[in-house]
Motif scaffolding. Structure first.
Motif, mmCIF file in Angstrom:
data_model
loop_
_atom_site.group_PDB
_atom_site.id
_atom_site.type_symbol
_atom_site.label_atom_id
_atom_site.label_comp_id
_atom_site.label_asym_id
_atom_site.label_seq_id
_atom_site.Cartn_x
_atom_site.Cartn_y
_atom_site.Cartn_z
ATOM 1 N N SER B 43 1.017 -1.392 0.081
ATOM 2 C CA SER B 43 0.080 -0.214 0.039
ATOM 3 C C SER B 43 0.975 1.087 -0.081
ATOM 4 N N ASP B 158 -6.248 -0.455 -4.446
ATOM 5 C CA ASP B 158 -5.693 -0.397 -3.249
ATOM 6 C C ASP B 158 -6.601 -1.744 -2.491
ATOM 7 N N GLU B 159 -6.300 -2.891 -2.770
ATOM 8 C CA GLU B 159 -7.276 -4.105 -2.261
ATOM 9 C C GLU B 159 -8.557 -3.804 -2.350
HETATM 10 MG MG LIG Z 1 -2.487 -2.308 2.390
#
Ligand SMILES: [Mg+2]
Ligand SMILES: Nc1ncnc2c1ncn2[C@@H]1O[C@H](COP(=O)(O)OP(=O)(O)OP(=O)(O)O)[C@@H](O)[C@H]1O
Lengths: 356, 355
Positions: B43, B158-159
């Motif tokens: 991240s 991000d995810e």
């Molecule tokens: Mg992360």
């Protein structure tokens, strides 16, 4: 399975008991007492039995009339001039035992203005109380937005990661912790007419061009001085409420805003402010209620003077109820204040309601 | 056109060096997945590309411009967050149009672009709802809608699917794949889910502790992992490792052995093992199979756990030296706990990692 505590009513009542008794004794009971007393002629200490007087107290407090008076004319129908201005019949002759105007009996002039040839008087049965209401509203109308706005500004300033930011937070919050009575005493020195800090400061930055002002002794500045000091005193409290509101806004929302290219102002407008909606309602209602309750500053700094220029509703309630021992009159004032604050809170809630 | 090049990119918080020099180049229109276990700084790396974190060293080049010091809005990127980050007080329409509102577009333009995005994401019927009236998957669509409406050259995810349940995750995964094909933009996608990485990526970057472990296409990484970490990370169930001793090396092959395993010749794909060295022999669970009846096989283990999935049976076995192995059979089979099973594998399908 609920535990025994959750099921047992008795344990719950026992625990809530002390608080409930205190609240009932010191909040709920006096509230109903005040309403009941406001319809009587009860005095604080009096040998006479209490009598029910209906709305007499309210009529006495709120009674108003508008009276248009024509100038005095001589026999030829010519307006009598006195010192270059038309002469009007004296007001006293109309409001004292005048059989033509029974409804004006005992009223006094609150304000007047000229309307063409005639003069218009606004009369009130209780001029001081009317002044108190007007002063209180002026106080609220100025303090609520200014204090809320300043507090929000401060909250935005201190809501950032910075070395020593807690020192700023502490500074802004400090006046809140100090008793309002102490703060008022200090500000009496600041506002002092001869050697007060404010006069010295103004003199120094203007190289003596601004003459000293007796801030609290002058009817045109006294209320303003109290407004300024009151805003300063409680701004830190509301700053903390705003701050807690600011911190409930998720940082990813700001990141999303940054990615989409929002400017500082757009970030505030589209992310921060909508996120503060509920906080704003709370802050406004709390400030409004506190402002309506204005008393300590007046009591310490001006006692309602000079020339009633800083009379307020609560000051009047206490002055009547205890100073003049007219507890029923004081109660009536409290009830009037209650109705005013309740209606304003309801209006604010309605204005700031969630629109769907 | 937006190719992205990271050169020696570094990030430190004071004394803590969290990203320790990362070099990646992503071609225009490529779908690149950063994958790694939790806390591997994927991240952080993505946020550095977005401009949400400062870059401590190295250069970041997007579309031929060094953008190290540019604010996010000037980098031409859009980002979809794990927590969606949609504005709770705005309707779906206002959320999707947010970037356009910020840019000061007029209402007609906004309406047209929002309608287009809603059509692509099949959420026309949601436009007048508030986020609180949406399910997780719908919220994620809104977040993606907000990203695509500006037609950026680079998308960062991000995810985005980790808050969704398994079935929805699979749907959305396919949609994101389709979206990439139809938009043709460069996408960087962060996940710790290797299935998402394998299915979506043109290029996978495996990260560990702020360092790149390997970069390549999914199949390159699957078939030729550069080290035991990459080998263990990709593929489900994950690869088995046996501690072995290297007996001899030559001709791109090595002979290895351990207490539970007879000497066997295996290919050398990565590194240079030396005789006498200890090494890890990696065997994917899919390549372990029970030996035909009557044959001894190469390994013997006791069944300690079985999972029957219908199409697949997963066995956990304990070897005599108490190493545990996973075997995945591509059929439904019944094994009693405690049975001893003889296992065979094809030595050509193993991976040897010298230490
Ligand atoms: Mg992360
Ligand atoms: N302010 C900081 N100071 C020091 N270290 C930090 C700081 N912020 C983040 N880190 C480091 O970064 C790591 C988290 O990185 P990051 O969030 O990029 O991981 P991730 O791979 O995305 O993990 P996840 O899969 O859980 O999201 C933490 O383990 C921490 O060590």
């Amino acid at each position: 399975m609920s535990s025994k505590f959750q099921r047992s009513n008795r344990a719950g009542w026992v625990m809530a008991g002390p608080a409930a008794v205190l609240i009932a004794g010191f909040v709920i009971l006096p509230f109903f007492f005040a309403i009941a007393l406001s319809f009587t002629n009860q005095r604080l200490i009096s040998p006479n039995p209490t009598e029910f007087v209906g709305l007499a107290n309210y009529r006495q407090l709120l009674g108003m009339a508008v009276l248009t008076v024509d100038p005095v004319t001589d026999d030829a129908g010519q307006v009598v001039m006195k010192d270059g201005a038309p002469e009007y019949p004296s007001l006293r002759s109309l409001t004292r035992n005048n059989p033509d105007y029974p409804h004006l009996q005992g009223m006094r002039e609150w304000s007047s203005f000229d309307w063409g040839q005639s003069r218009v008087y606004i009369l009130a049965r209780d001029v001081v109380f009317l002044t108190a209401i007007v002063n209180t509203f002026i106080f609220v109308i100025i303090v609520a937005p200014v204090q809320a706005g300043l507090a929000l500004g401060l909250a935005l300033l201190i809501n950032q990661r910075m070395r020593g930011i807690n020192i700023f937070r502490a500074f802004y919050f400090m006046p809140v912790v100090v008793s309002i009575v102490v703060v008022s005493l200090l500000w009496r020195f600041i506002y002092d007419g001869d050697s007060g800090l404010l006069n010295n400061l103004l003199g120094a930055i203007s190289f003596g061009a601004i003459p000293p002002v007796d801030w609290l002794g002058n009817p045109s500045t006294a209320l303003g001085a109290i407004i300024a000091m009151s805003i300063w005193q409680a701004v830190g409290f509301h700053m903390v409420i705003w701050l807690s509101g600011l911190q409930t806004i998720s940082p990813t929302l700001y990141e999303a805003g940054a990615i989409e290219g929002a400017s500082k102002w757009q970030t505030f407008r589209y992310i921060t402010w909508p996120g503060l909606r509920n906080t704003a309602v709370l802050v406004l209602i709390v400030i409004t209620m506190q402002a309506f309750a204005l008393f300590a500053q007046i009591d310490v700094m001006t006692n309602g003077g000079p020339l009633d220029s800083t009379q307020t509703i609560v000051f009047q309630a206490i002055e009547r109820g205890y100073g003049k021992q007219d507890i029923s009159g004081g109660s009536a004032i409290s009830v009037i204040l209650f109705v005013i604050v309740l209606s304003i809170s309801l209006i604010q809630r309605w204005l700031t309601r969630e629109r769907t | 056109m937006a190719a992205i090049t990271l050169t020696g990119l570094k990030k430190s918080y004071g004394q803590a060096h969290v990203i320790k020099g990362v070099d990646i180049s992503i071609a225009d229109g490529e779908f690149c997945v950063f994958v790694g276990p939790s806390g591997c700084r994927k991240s952080t790396l993505l946020r550095m590309i977005a401009g949400l974190e400062d870059i401590s060293g190295g250069t970041l080049d997007i579309g031929g411009r060094v953008v190290n010091d540019l604010p996010p809005k000037d980098r031409g990127v859009a980002m979809v967050f794990q927590s969606y980050a949609i504005f709770p007080h705005m309707t779906v329409r206002e959320n999707v149009a947010f970037g356009l509102t910020i840019a000061g577009d007029d209402k007609a333009t906004k309406d047209a672009k929002v309608a287009e995005a809603a059509r692509i994401l099949q959420m026309e019927h949601l436009l007048d709802r508030r986020p609180s009236q949406l399910s997780g998957g719908q919220r994620q669509r809104v977040a993606i809608g907000r990203a695509i409406v500006r037609k950026p050259e680079v998308f960062l995810f991000d995810e985005p699917l980790s808050n969704l349940d398994a079935a929805l995750r699979m749907d959305m995964r396919m949609e994101i794949g389709k979206l990439h094909k139809s938009l043709g933009a460069t996408m960087i996608y962060v996940t710790h889910d290797q299935v998402e990485a394998m299915t979506l990526a043109d290029k996978i970057v495996v990260l560990k502790d702020g360092l790149v472990q390997q970069i390549g296409s999914p199949m390159e990484l699957y078939h030729n992992p550069a080290n035991a970490f990459v080998a263990g990370f990709l593929g489900a169930p994950s690869m088995n490792f046996l501690e072995v001793e290297v007996l001899s090396v030559g001709n791109g092959a090595a002979v290895v052995r351990n207490g539970a395993l007879e000497a066997v010749t295996v290919p050398v794909r990565a590194g240079t093992p030396r005789p006498g060295q200890r090494a890890q022999l990696g065997i994917r669970p899919q390549y372990l199979a029970p030996a035909p009846a009557g044959e001894a096989g190469q390994l013997r283990g006791t069944v300690i756990l079985t999972e029957r999935l219908g199409s697949e049976t997963v066995l956990e076995l304990q070897l005599p030296d108490s190493t545990r192995l996973i075997a995945a059979l591509t059929r439904d089979a019944v094994f009693d706990l405690g049975t001893v099973v003889n296992l065979t594998f094809d030595p050509a399908m193993t991976h040897l990692f010298a230490e």
